[in-house]
Design an enzyme around this catalytic site. Structure first.
Site, PDB file in Angstrom:
ATOM      1  N   SER A 237     -51.983 -96.142  14.283  1.00  8.14           N
ATOM      2  CA  SER A 237     -50.997 -97.215  14.133  1.00  8.14           C
ATOM      3  C   SER A 237     -49.806 -96.772  13.294  1.00  8.14           C
ATOM      4  CB  SER A 237     -51.648 -98.457  13.497  1.00  8.14           C
ATOM      5  OG  SER A 237     -50.825 -99.588  13.648  1.00  8.14           O
TER       6      SER A 237
ATOM      7  N   LYS B  41     -47.293-103.068  18.540  1.00  5.15           N
ATOM      8  CA  LYS B  41     -47.213-101.730  19.134  1.00  5.15           C
ATOM      9  C   LYS B  41     -47.766-101.675  20.561  1.00  5.15           C
ATOM     10  CE  LYS B  41     -47.336 -99.265  14.694  1.00  5.15           C
ATOM     11  NZ  LYS B  41     -47.801-100.229  13.692  1.00  5.15           N
TER      12      LYS B  41
ATOM     13  N   LYS C 239     -55.538-102.278  20.210  1.00  9.06           N
ATOM     14  CA  LYS C 239     -54.664-102.200  19.041  1.00  9.06           C
ATOM     15  C   LYS C 239     -55.044-103.230  17.987  1.00  9.06           C
ATOM     16  CE  LYS C 239     -51.649-100.187  16.783  1.00  9.06           C
ATOM     17  NZ  LYS C 239     -52.544-100.541  15.658  1.00  9.06           N
TER      18      LYS C 239
ATOM     19  N   SER D 221     -49.408-105.205  13.634  1.00 12.20           N
ATOM     20  CA  SER D 221     -49.275-103.967  14.406  1.00 12.20           C
ATOM     21  C   SER D 221     -49.696-104.091  15.865  1.00 12.20           C
ATOM     22  CB  SER D 221     -50.068-102.837  13.743  1.00 12.20           C
ATOM     23  OG  SER D 221     -49.345-102.298  12.665  1.00 12.20           O
TER      24      SER D 221
END
EC number: 3.4.16.4
Length: 398
Positions: free
Chosen positions: A136, A79, A242, A76
């Site tokens: 997320s 992102k 993130k 993730s």
């Protein structure tokens, strides 16, 4: 085309701190970067992670590296690029935070981390941004991708084009979420550079620093957001960025912190657990703030010079920095003077759009460039009209 070619080479002797040769970490200087990385090979940092990197944000200087160019699934952390394109769209007025986005069946069907969007539901850009940055949300990522590019696949093409623009050689995306996919990979180095680009949008940390919040507050389907990056609560100065996890990627994190006017970015991939991931990042940040300091020189969008342009509608053209400018140095070193050199392009064609690059600001030590930042125009510049040209020509006689 400028008839009188602008050749503006301003050398400003700044009474600021800098390092003697060898202690300045140089932006885009491969010999300096290599020297610093080799020096840190013996450091017992990021021992739980397969790959890691630590950089100072303003300069991009590498402070520590461990297998930073190894291609791995970023999960993730993908992102980060999704958020970068969202922030660009907001800055370019293609999106507004209060715009309502209708959720497609495709977006609502996303598995993994999600904020449980429903087909046909409408949610604001700002709330979707929170859903991506804090929780997320894969569904929120696809909803935003579809809004910006028309489809997630078209958005992925934008992602990979941005990868090329950033000069990254070891990243390829197949989706906007980081869900497992063949030929979807990045590196600790590339993720750090993407994070550096994202952090140009200072508002992003307004969202990535949220530890908990609510979507659809007060409604029957109220959703509690809790940040997947626990360091925003438990490490002083961390305000993003993130996390990532899949069975293949294991535990990953791109974190950023700001303390004592110094912003750092730490990336780890392939840690064995959340605890190990957070421990590795915390140690990297501890090392950065124990050993290094920065000296800010210019803020982003700070005016550094101007020049006269007879044929432009605005005769005085203001030139500003495209990003913040700092120097990085080791604590306890004897410090020296440095110079900044401002160079404006000699040939510029009208019209010029706001934000266009018109020159460079170089930070120099003993004649050697140690960092370089684009200079841009603050406003749109168009051709002067006949009346303006006549008035200026008339005034030049008196």
């Amino acid at each position: 085309m400028l008839k009188n070619k602008i050749s503006l080479m301003l050398v400003c002797a700044l009474s600021i701190l800098c390092i003697f040769s060898g202690n300045v970490l140089a932006h885009h200087e491969e010999n300096h970067v290599s020297m610093e990385v080799n020096e840190n090979k013996s450091l017992d940092l990021a021992k739980h992670s397969q790959s890691a990197i630590l950089i100072e944000r303003d300069t991009g200087n590498i402070i520590f590296d461990k297998n930073a160019n190894e291609k791995l699934p970023p999960a993730s952390m993908t992102k980060i690029m999704t958020l970068l394109l969202i922030m660009e769209a907001i800055e370019n007025a293609q999106l507004s935070l209060d715009e309502s986005i209708r959720i497609s069946e495709n977006a609502a069907s996303m598995g993994g981390s999600q904020i449980f969007l429903e087909t046909g539901e409408e949610m604001s850009v700002e709330d979707l941004l929170k859903g991506i940055a804090v929780a997320s949300g894969n569904d929120a990522s696809v909803a935003m991708a579809e809004r910006i590019a028309g489809s997630e696949q078209a958005f992925v093409e934008m992602m990979n084009k941005k990868v090329e623009e950033l000069g990254l050689k070891s990243t390829k995306f197949q989706n906007s979420t980081g869900l497992p996919a063949d030929d979807h990979y990045s590196t600790a180095h590339d993720m750090a550079i993407m994070a550096k680009a994202l952090l140009k949008y200072e508002d992003i940390t307004k969202y990535t620093s949220i530890y908990e919040d609510y979507l659809r507050k007060g409604q029957d389907n109220e959703f509690w957001l809790v940040n997947t990056n626990k360091l925003v609560r438990f490490y002083d100065g961390v305000d993003g960025l993130k996390t990532g996890y899949t069975n293949e990627a294991k535990f990953c994190l791109t974190a950023t912190a700001e303390k004592n006017e110094m912003r750092t970015i730490a990336v780890v991939l392939g840690a064995g657990s959340t605890k190990e991931r957070n421990s590795d990042v915390s140690q990297l940040l501890d090392y950065a703030y124990a050993k290094y300091e920065t000296k800010p020189l210019y803020e982003k969008n700070q005016a550094v010079t101007s020049f006269e342009w007879l044929k432009a509608d605005k005769q005085k053209v203001n030139v500003v920095t495209n990003d913040s400018v700092s120097i990085l140095y080791q604590k306890g070193t004897d410090l020296n003077k440095i110079e900044t050199k401002i160079t404006i392009n000699q040939d510029i064609d009208l019209p010029v759009e706001k934000g266009s690059m018109v020159g460079k600001l170089q930070v120099m030590e003993e004649g050697k460039v140690i960092s370089e930042t684009d200079l841009i125009v603050k406003d749109d510049i168009k051709h002067a009209n006949v009346f303006q040209l006549f008035k200026r020509t008339f005034q030049s006689f008196f």
